[in-house]
Motif scaffolding. Structure first.
Motif, PDB file in Angstrom:
ATOM      1  N   THR A 343       0.817  -1.221   0.000  1.00 23.30           N
ATOM      2  CA  THR A 343       0.000   0.000   0.000  1.00 23.30           C
ATOM      3  C   THR A 343       0.848   1.267   0.000  1.00 23.30           C
ATOM      4  OG1 THR A 343      -0.113   0.059   2.422  1.00 23.30           O
ATOM      5  CG2 THR A 343      -1.844  -1.176   1.265  1.00 23.30           C
ATOM      6  N   GLY A 344       2.128   1.141   0.300  1.00 20.62           N
ATOM      7  CA  GLY A 344       2.984   2.319   0.333  1.00 20.62           C
ATOM      8  C   GLY A 344       4.441   1.918   0.405  1.00 20.62           C
ATOM      9  N   VAL A 345       5.314   2.869   0.124  1.00 19.58           N
ATOM     10  CA  VAL A 345       6.753   2.618   0.091  1.00 19.58           C
ATOM     11  C   VAL A 345       7.450   3.582   1.035  1.00 19.58           C
ATOM     12  CG1 VAL A 345       8.830   2.666  -1.354  1.00 19.58           C
ATOM     13  CG2 VAL A 345       6.686   1.761  -2.274  1.00 19.58           C
ATOM     14  N   ALA A 346       8.453   3.055   1.756  1.00 21.59           N
ATOM     15  CA  ALA A 346       9.358   3.889   2.544  1.00 21.59           C
ATOM     16  C   ALA A 346      10.733   3.792   1.893  1.00 21.59           C
ATOM     17  CB  ALA A 346       9.415   3.424   3.989  1.00 21.59           C
ATOM     18  N   LEU A 347      11.223   4.898   1.356  1.00 18.59           N
ATOM     19  CA  LEU A 347      12.538   4.939   0.712  1.00 18.59           C
ATOM     20  C   LEU A 347      13.579   5.413   1.721  1.00 18.59           C
ATOM     21  CD1 LEU A 347      11.946   6.449  -2.856  1.00 18.59           C
ATOM     22  CD2 LEU A 347      12.882   4.198  -2.317  1.00 18.59           C
ATOM     23  N   THR A 348      14.510   4.532   2.071  1.00 18.81           N
ATOM     24  CA  THR A 348      15.555   4.904   3.025  1.00 18.81           C
ATOM     25  C   THR A 348      16.812   5.356   2.287  1.00 18.81           C
ATOM     26  OG1 THR A 348      16.421   2.642   3.158  1.00 18.81           O
ATOM     27  CG2 THR A 348      14.657   3.255   4.686  1.00 18.81           C
ATOM     28  N   LYS A 349      17.679   6.047   3.021  1.00 17.71           N
ATOM     29  CA  LYS A 349      18.994   6.487   2.511  1.00 17.71           C
ATOM     30  C   LYS A 349      18.872   7.378   1.280  1.00 17.71           C
ATOM     31  CE  LYS A 349      20.725   2.026   4.121  1.00 17.71           C
ATOM     32  NZ  LYS A 349      21.441   0.779   3.757  1.00 17.71           N
ATOM     33  N   LEU A 350      17.847   8.191   1.242  1.00 14.97           N
ATOM     34  CA  LEU A 350      17.654   9.068   0.093  1.00 14.97           C
ATOM     35  C   LEU A 350      18.570  10.286   0.151  1.00 14.97           C
ATOM     36  CD1 LEU A 350      15.881   9.072  -2.420  1.00 14.97           C
ATOM     37  CD2 LEU A 350      14.229  10.485  -1.212  1.00 14.97           C
ATOM     38  N   ASP A 351      19.251  10.474   1.273  1.00 14.56           N
ATOM     39  CA  ASP A 351      20.147  11.624   1.407  1.00 14.56           C
ATOM     40  C   ASP A 351      21.578  11.275   1.012  1.00 14.56           C
ATOM     41  OD1 ASP A 351      20.292   9.897   3.644  1.00 14.56           O
ATOM     42  OD2 ASP A 351      21.442  11.410   4.723  1.00 14.56           O
ATOM     43  N   GLY A 352      21.811  10.022   0.647  1.00 14.32           N
ATOM     44  CA  GLY A 352      23.175   9.609   0.326  1.00 14.32           C
ATOM     45  C   GLY A 352      23.454   9.700  -1.155  1.00 14.32           C
ATOM     46  N   THR A 353      23.852   8.573  -1.727  1.00 13.13           N
ATOM     47  CA  THR A 353      24.191   8.555  -3.150  1.00 13.13           C
ATOM     48  C   THR A 353      22.987   8.228  -4.024  1.00 13.13           C
ATOM     49  OG1 THR A 353      24.811   6.219  -2.986  1.00 13.13           O
ATOM     50  CG2 THR A 353      26.550   7.859  -2.661  1.00 13.13           C
ATOM     51  N   ALA A 354      21.804   8.162  -3.421  1.00 18.29           N
ATOM     52  CA  ALA A 354      20.605   7.811  -4.182  1.00 18.29           C
ATOM     53  C   ALA A 354      20.273   8.898  -5.186  1.00 18.29           C
ATOM     54  CB  ALA A 354      19.434   7.611  -3.226  1.00 18.29           C
ATOM     55  N   LYS A 355      19.607   8.504  -6.244  1.00 20.22           N
ATOM     56  CA  LYS A 355      19.148   9.439  -7.270  1.00 20.22           C
ATOM     57  C   LYS A 355      17.684   9.763  -7.027  1.00 20.22           C
ATOM     58  CE  LYS A 355      23.075   8.452  -9.427  1.00 20.22           C
ATOM     59  NZ  LYS A 355      23.442   7.179  -8.823  1.00 20.22           N
ATOM     60  N   GLY A 356      17.333  11.034  -7.114  1.00 19.47           N
ATOM     61  CA  GLY A 356      15.971  11.454  -6.810  1.00 19.47           C
ATOM     62  C   GLY A 356      14.909  10.837  -7.696  1.00 19.47           C
ATOM     63  N   GLY A 357      15.305  10.443  -8.911  1.00 19.54           N
ATOM     64  CA  GLY A 357      14.326   9.893  -9.834  1.00 19.54           C
ATOM     65  C   GLY A 357      13.746   8.567  -9.416  1.00 19.54           C
ATOM     66  N   ILE A 358      14.352   7.881  -8.424  1.00 13.95           N
ATOM     67  CA  ILE A 358      13.848   6.582  -7.985  1.00 13.95           C
ATOM     68  C   ILE A 358      12.428   6.702  -7.445  1.00 13.95           C
ATOM     69  CG2 ILE A 358      14.774   6.777  -5.649  1.00 13.95           C
ATOM     70  CD1 ILE A 358      14.647   3.591  -7.829  1.00 13.95           C
ATOM     71  N   VAL A 359      12.076   7.874  -6.927  1.00 12.30           N
ATOM     72  CA  VAL A 359      10.717   8.090  -6.420  1.00 12.30           C
ATOM     73  C   VAL A 359       9.710   7.897  -7.553  1.00 12.30           C
ATOM     74  CG1 VAL A 359       9.112   9.778  -5.461  1.00 12.30           C
ATOM     75  CG2 VAL A 359      11.455   9.639  -4.580  1.00 12.30           C
ATOM     76  N   ILE A 360       9.994   8.464  -8.717  1.00  3.71           N
ATOM     77  CA  ILE A 360       9.101   8.347  -9.866  1.00  3.71           C
ATOM     78  C   ILE A 360       9.039   6.902 -10.349  1.00  3.71           C
ATOM     79  CG2 ILE A 360       8.739   9.042 -12.266  1.00  3.71           C
ATOM     80  CD1 ILE A 360      10.127  11.694 -11.552  1.00  3.71           C
ATOM     81  N   ALA A 361      10.208   6.257 -10.446  1.00  2.00           N
ATOM     82  CA  ALA A 361      10.270   4.895 -10.969  1.00  2.00           C
ATOM     83  C   ALA A 361       9.517   3.914 -10.079  1.00  2.00           C
ATOM     84  CB  ALA A 361      11.728   4.466 -11.122  1.00  2.00           C
ATOM     85  N   VAL A 362       9.687   4.025  -8.784  1.00  2.00           N
ATOM     86  CA  VAL A 362       9.027   3.104  -7.846  1.00  2.00           C
ATOM     87  C   VAL A 362       7.513   3.247  -7.922  1.00  2.00           C
ATOM     88  CG1 VAL A 362       8.620   2.691  -5.387  1.00  2.00           C
ATOM     89  CG2 VAL A 362      10.952   2.838  -6.249  1.00  2.00           C
ATOM     90  N   GLN A 363       7.057   4.469  -7.936  1.00  2.00           N
ATOM     91  CA  GLN A 363       5.603   4.674  -7.970  1.00  2.00           C
ATOM     92  C   GLN A 363       4.985   4.135  -9.261  1.00  2.00           C
ATOM     93  OE1 GLN A 363       4.810   8.499  -5.086  1.00  2.00           O
ATOM     94  NE2 GLN A 363       4.907   8.861  -7.263  1.00  2.00           N
ATOM     95  N   ARG A 364       5.657   4.340 -10.381  1.00  2.00           N
ATOM     96  CA  ARG A 364       5.142   3.827 -11.656  1.00  2.00           C
ATOM     97  C   ARG A 364       5.157   2.310 -11.667  1.00  2.00           C
ATOM     98  NH1 ARG A 364       4.681   7.597 -15.894  1.00  2.00           N
ATOM     99  NH2 ARG A 364       4.601   5.819 -17.315  1.00  2.00           N
ATOM    100  N   GLU A 365       6.185   1.715 -11.077  1.00  2.00           N
ATOM    101  CA  GLU A 365       6.313   0.263 -11.076  1.00  2.00           C
ATOM    102  C   GLU A 365       5.251  -0.402 -10.204  1.00  2.00           C
ATOM    103  OE1 GLU A 365       7.567  -3.412 -12.039  1.00  2.00           O
ATOM    104  OE2 GLU A 365       8.397  -1.565 -12.869  1.00  2.00           O
ATOM    105  N   LEU A 366       5.007   0.159  -9.038  1.00  2.00           N
ATOM    106  CA  LEU A 366       4.094  -0.464  -8.081  1.00  2.00           C
ATOM    107  C   LEU A 366       2.669   0.060  -8.167  1.00  2.00           C
ATOM    108  CD1 LEU A 366       6.293  -0.571  -4.837  1.00  2.00           C
ATOM    109  CD2 LEU A 366       5.991  -2.339  -6.558  1.00  2.00           C
TER     110      LEU A 366
END
Length: 400
Positions: A343-366
């Motif tokens: 029903t929802g996603v918690a994205l951890t370690k988003l302040d590190g080397t993560a790319k901001g676009g993962i938010v868009i990709a995850v939501q589209r995928e799920l």
């Protein structure tokens, strides 16, 4: 002459006897207690040795005092002995957390936002420029489909706008990113409803920070005035229950745990039962990390949800993803979605080397919203996801 010797002997004996008597008197005086001053309060009349000894007969040597019986303990005595419980921490309010952590997010995502702004602010964008825009989006883990849609929309808008200022480009990019992320989805965590606590099942692979996220979710809910029960259903990792109990104890949340290696579904069931009995607002259940390739472990996750449902419906299934794993997080997400309805996603370690676009990709995928983002290791560095605040952090402040 004999009389003289007799008189001398008698005198010597008398002198020795007198000296001994004087010495004894001095020693006895030294052993006497010091005299009481007038300022001291005289003690109560003391019992005699016979009274203290009770009915026991006196011996020839002397009377031994019987030890006094210990005094009965009172409620006041117990209060002094029992240590007071530690004071609970007061978590930072959940509202506006993303704004407070915006600078931290902006530092790690600046190359993405500023890179796009620099590319799109040129006077005449060539095909090569658009290829660079596309590459930037793909490197930011936006995903192929979303990238194609973004580039098409940006091309259309730049053709209409013609000459563009930096501010115009920023507004255009902000609108298109928000369109991809979505601003209408319900990103709140469901809690108490219909007289029962909201049940949140937290799942994910090993190493995503799942147990820590459960503790931070509890703090987030307590900060909003909710009461929480934690369920330590990760019975395979010895430290997991202790870790969760520590998180809960800081904010006054009850933790339900079972035997090491026990049935996790049973622990989850008991946690929900305790939450209902206590009238809690939410029950947050931590589950063991499992590889998405292990069919048996994924089936066990389905079992936990079925067993909990016998006690109460499961309101939220939160999938914890490590944002630094990029596209690999999408592979994990697909398998978990098949085992339980996310029903929802918690994205951890988003302040590190993560790319901001993962938010868009995850939501589209799920097809489900990102509800929480982790922006640090601090206890209150888990923030409710706010699309506008997130995009503004990516692009930086507008030029005035």
């Amino acid at each position: 002459m004999e009389y003289v010797y007799l008189i001398i002997a008698i005198a010597v004996v008398l002198f020795a006897t007198t000296g001994a008597l004087v010495g004894n008197t001095v020693r006895r005086r030294r052993r006497l207690p010091p005299a009481r001053t007038g300022a001291e309060t005289p003690p109560a009349v003391e019992k005699s040795a016979v009274e203290q000894a009770g009915s026991e007969p006196a011996s020839g040597v002397g009377l031994l005092e019987r030890p006094a019986a210990p005094a009965a303990r009172t409620a006041a005595d117990e209060t002094d002995v029992v240590a007071a419980p530690p004071a609970h921490e007061v978590p930072a309010p959940s509202a506006g957390r993303l704004v407070r952590l915006r600078a931290r997010l902006a530092r790690s995502q600046s190359s993405f936002g500023r890179g796009l702004l620099a590319l799109l602010s040129g006077d005449d964008l060539t095909d090569e420029d658009w290829d660079d825009v596309e590459s930037t989006l793909l490197l930011a883990d936006v995903g192929v489909t979303a990238t194609s849609e973004l580039v098409a929309a940006l091309k259309e808008r730049t053709a209409v706008l013609g000459a563009r200022s930096w501010s115009d480009v920023r507004d255009m990019l902000r609108d298109e990113l928000l369109a991809q992320i979505g601003t209408t989805a319900d990103r709140s965590l469901r809690t108490a409803a219909d007289g029962r606590p909201g049940v949140l099942l937290v799942v994910g692979v090993n190493g995503t920070g799942k147990t820590t996220t459960c503790g931070k979710i509890a703090r987030l809910l307590v900060a909003d005035g909710k009461s929480v029960v934690l369920g330590a259903a990760d019975t395979f990792r010895a430290a997991a229950a202790d870790q969760l109990e520590t998180w809960g104890g800081r904010v006054g949340a009850v933790t339900v745990r079972g035997a090491e290696g026990g049935d996790p579904a049973s622990v989850a069931f008991d946690a929900v039962k305790r939450g209902i009995a206590d009238g809690a607002d939410a029950v947050v259940i931590d589950t063991a990390g499992r590889l998405h390739t292990k069919v048996g472990l994924m089936d066990e996750l389905s079992k936990i949800k079925r067993v909990v449902t016998k006690q109460s419906p499961v309101d939220e299934v939160i999938l914890v993803l490590d944002a630094t794993t990029g596209q690999n997080a999408l592979v994990q997400a697909r398998v978990f979605t098949e085992a339980v309805d996310i029903t929802g996603v918690a994205l951890t370690k988003l302040d590190g080397t993560a790319k901001g676009g993962i938010v868009i990709a995850v939501q589209r995928e799920l097809g489900v919203p990102v509800k929480l983002v982790g922006l640090g290791e601090g206890p209150d560095d888990l923030a409710p996801f706010e699309p506008e605040g997130f995009v503004d952090a990516l692009l930086g402040d507008p030029v005035r």
